[in-house]
Design a protein around this motif. Structure first.
Motif, mmCIF file in Angstrom:
data_model
loop_
_atom_site.group_PDB
_atom_site.id
_atom_site.type_symbol
_atom_site.label_atom_id
_atom_site.label_comp_id
_atom_site.label_asym_id
_atom_site.label_seq_id
_atom_site.Cartn_x
_atom_site.Cartn_y
_atom_site.Cartn_z
ATOM 1 N N LEU A 52 -23.598 -76.357 58.355
ATOM 2 C CA LEU A 52 -24.043 -76.439 56.966
ATOM 3 C C LEU A 52 -23.074 -77.231 56.097
ATOM 4 C CD1 LEU A 52 -25.376 -72.819 56.303
ATOM 5 C CD2 LEU A 52 -26.636 -74.831 57.075
ATOM 6 N N PHE A 53 -21.776 -77.031 56.280
ATOM 7 C CA PHE A 53 -20.800 -77.743 55.458
ATOM 8 C C PHE A 53 -20.769 -79.242 55.755
ATOM 9 C CE2 PHE A 53 -16.592 -79.167 54.102
ATOM 10 C CZ PHE A 53 -16.594 -78.729 52.782
ATOM 11 N N PRO A 54 -20.770 -79.682 57.025
ATOM 12 C CA PRO A 54 -20.850 -81.121 57.282
ATOM 13 C C PRO A 54 -22.110 -81.758 56.680
ATOM 14 C CG PRO A 54 -20.100 -79.995 59.244
ATOM 15 C CD PRO A 54 -20.506 -78.927 58.275
ATOM 16 N N LEU A 55 -23.237 -81.048 56.756
ATOM 17 C CA LEU A 55 -24.463 -81.568 56.148
ATOM 18 C C LEU A 55 -24.291 -81.709 54.640
ATOM 19 C CD1 LEU A 55 -27.435 -82.419 56.333
ATOM 20 C CD2 LEU A 55 -28.044 -79.978 56.191
ATOM 21 N N TYR A 56 -23.662 -80.733 54.018
ATOM 22 C CA TYR A 56 -23.379 -80.777 52.580
ATOM 23 C C TYR A 56 -22.557 -82.011 52.218
ATOM 24 C CZ TYR A 56 -20.841 -79.281 48.315
ATOM 25 O OH TYR A 56 -20.252 -79.202 47.068
ATOM 26 N N CYS A 57 -21.524 -82.305 52.996
ATOM 27 C CA CYS A 57 -20.676 -83.471 52.729
ATOM 28 C C CYS A 57 -21.472 -84.768 52.833
ATOM 29 C CB CYS A 57 -19.494 -83.498 53.697
ATOM 30 S SG CYS A 57 -18.293 -82.165 53.428
ATOM 31 N N LEU A 58 -22.347 -84.853 53.846
ATOM 32 C CA LEU A 58 -23.168 -86.050 53.998
ATOM 33 C C LEU A 58 -24.160 -86.196 52.847
ATOM 34 C CD1 LEU A 58 -24.133 -88.497 55.669
ATOM 35 C CD2 LEU A 58 -25.685 -86.921 56.868
ATOM 36 N N LEU A 59 -24.814 -85.106 52.469
ATOM 37 C CA LEU A 59 -25.839 -85.185 51.434
ATOM 38 C C LEU A 59 -25.247 -85.480 50.055
ATOM 39 C CD1 LEU A 59 -28.383 -82.407 52.472
ATOM 40 C CD2 LEU A 59 -28.366 -84.847 53.015
ATOM 41 N N LYS A 60 -24.021 -85.057 49.811
ATOM 42 C CA LYS A 60 -23.371 -85.431 48.549
ATOM 43 C C LYS A 60 -23.249 -86.945 48.438
ATOM 44 C CE LYS A 60 -19.533 -83.069 48.574
ATOM 45 N NZ LYS A 60 -18.218 -82.610 48.040
ATOM 46 N N LEU A 61 -22.984 -87.596 49.557
ATOM 47 C CA LEU A 61 -22.799 -89.042 49.555
ATOM 48 C C LEU A 61 -24.119 -89.805 49.569
ATOM 49 C CD1 LEU A 61 -19.887 -89.044 52.121
ATOM 50 C CD2 LEU A 61 -19.689 -89.778 49.757
ATOM 51 N N LYS A 62 -25.173 -89.176 50.091
ATOM 52 C CA LYS A 62 -26.458 -89.851 50.242
ATOM 53 C C LYS A 62 -27.514 -89.299 49.291
ATOM 54 C CE LYS A 62 -26.868 -92.482 53.114
ATOM 55 N NZ LYS A 62 -26.549 -93.937 53.130
ATOM 56 N N GLN A 217 -16.223 -90.234 51.318
ATOM 57 C CA GLN A 217 -16.635 -91.504 51.891
ATOM 58 C C GLN A 217 -17.273 -91.274 53.244
ATOM 59 O OE1 GLN A 217 -13.550 -94.228 53.268
ATOM 60 N NE2 GLN A 217 -12.023 -92.604 53.167
ATOM 61 N N THR A 218 -18.141 -92.199 53.605
ATOM 62 C CA THR A 218 -18.779 -92.138 54.913
ATOM 63 C C THR A 218 -18.711 -93.509 55.573
ATOM 64 O OG1 THR A 218 -20.852 -91.705 56.093
ATOM 65 C CG2 THR A 218 -21.049 -92.601 53.891
ATOM 66 N N PHE A 219 -18.548 -93.501 56.875
ATOM 67 C CA PHE A 219 -18.678 -94.712 57.681
ATOM 68 C C PHE A 219 -20.055 -94.630 58.331
ATOM 69 C CE2 PHE A 219 -14.208 -93.687 57.424
ATOM 70 C CZ PHE A 219 -13.597 -94.905 57.197
ATOM 71 N N GLU A 220 -20.851 -95.677 58.228
ATOM 72 C CA GLU A 220 -22.227 -95.636 58.695
ATOM 73 C C GLU A 220 -22.528 -96.785 59.650
ATOM 74 O OE1 GLU A 220 -24.962 -95.529 55.452
ATOM 75 O OE2 GLU A 220 -23.738 -94.159 54.266
ATOM 76 N N TRP A 221 -23.262 -96.476 60.706
ATOM 77 C CA TRP A 221 -23.785 -97.487 61.617
ATOM 78 C C TRP A 221 -25.255 -97.167 61.815
ATOM 79 C CZ3 TRP A 221 -19.038 -95.486 61.667
ATOM 80 C CH2 TRP A 221 -17.960 -96.365 61.753
ATOM 81 N N LEU A 222 -26.136 -98.124 61.516
ATOM 82 C CA LEU A 222 -27.575 -97.901 61.551
ATOM 83 C C LEU A 222 -28.220 -98.876 62.514
ATOM 84 C CD1 LEU A 222 -28.136 -97.796 57.667
ATOM 85 C CD2 LEU A 222 -27.394 -95.918 59.146
#
Length: 227
Positions: A52-62, A217-222
């Motif tokens: 849940l916490f990792p998802l929270y960190c991602l969703l704050k950025l996205k 911050q996030t590093f992203e590869w799509l």
């Protein structure tokens, strides 16, 4: 408040998830009666802090990019951790570098001693059991911490890549940037790591996100545009 009593698996938009999770995180951090279970990621706190916490960190950025999508955490042993609606991504698989047997030992030391060295590596006995902290209290070189963290990320990606996932699954790797917050010059180390593994992970995952515990911050590869 018990984590077990919370509605943990409702589908929410990013703004709904953030508004729901933020006060819960604050309340848990302030309570003393659950401190040991929370620090050791025991029982429901494992799901709380490692999914849940990792998802929270991602969703704050996205939050803005994915404002209309919905994210539903799923408990259990299925081959994904979050169901996604409204994006080309349909599932998220989550892995974390910031809690293992060594960090559990570190948290036990914190509870016993009242403070703990957060940066130096854990020493092990001949059977591989953690027994102490190497060079406890000494300063560490930032680049050494970056190298150690990228090695952990490499191991987590490789481990996850050895399994089978549904199509349209993205991988979220959550790491401890409180220990080694990447500077602009460090970005190349993270990018080189994931680019090196790209031929392997891109066969299993639609996207890969590296997100730090600070949620800054996030590093992203799509493999495609998923906004």
């Amino acid at each position: 408040m018990s984590v077990a009593q919370l509605d943990l698996t409702t589908a929410r938009t990013p703004s709904e998830y953030i508004a729901w999770f933020s006060p819960i995180l604050e309340q848990i951090s302030e309570r003393e009666d659950n401190r040991e279970a929370a620090l050791l990621h025991e029982n429901e706190y494992k799901f709380f802090y490692e999914e849940l916490f990792p998802l929270y960190c991602l969703l704050k950025l996205k939050e803005q990019d994915w404002s209309e999508a919905r994210f539903q955490p799923i408990k259990g042993n299925q081959s994904y951790d979050v169901k996604v609606e409204g994006l080309p991504i349909e599932f998220l698989e989550i892995t974390t570098t910031n809690f293992d047997g060594d960090e559990r030992f570190r948290m036990q030391q914190l509870m016993t001693e009242g403070s703990v060295d957060a940066l130096n590596p854990i020493c092990h006995d001949e059977r591989g059991r953690p027994v102490g902290i190497q060079n406890e209290g000494e300063m560490r070189d930032h680049q050494q911490l970056i190298v150690e963290e990228t090695q952990k990320i490499h191991e987590r990606i490789t481990r996850k890549n050895s399994r089978t996932y549904p199509s349209k699954t993205a991988l979220l790797v959550y790491y401890n940037d409180y220990k080694c917050y990447p500077s602009e010059t460090d970005r190349s180390a993270f990018e080189a790591l994931v680019n090196e593994l790209h031929p392997q992970w891109s066969e299993n995952f639609t996207a890969l996100f590296l997100v730090g515990a600070k949620g800054e911050q996030t590093f992203e590869w799509l493999t495609q545009d998923i906004r």
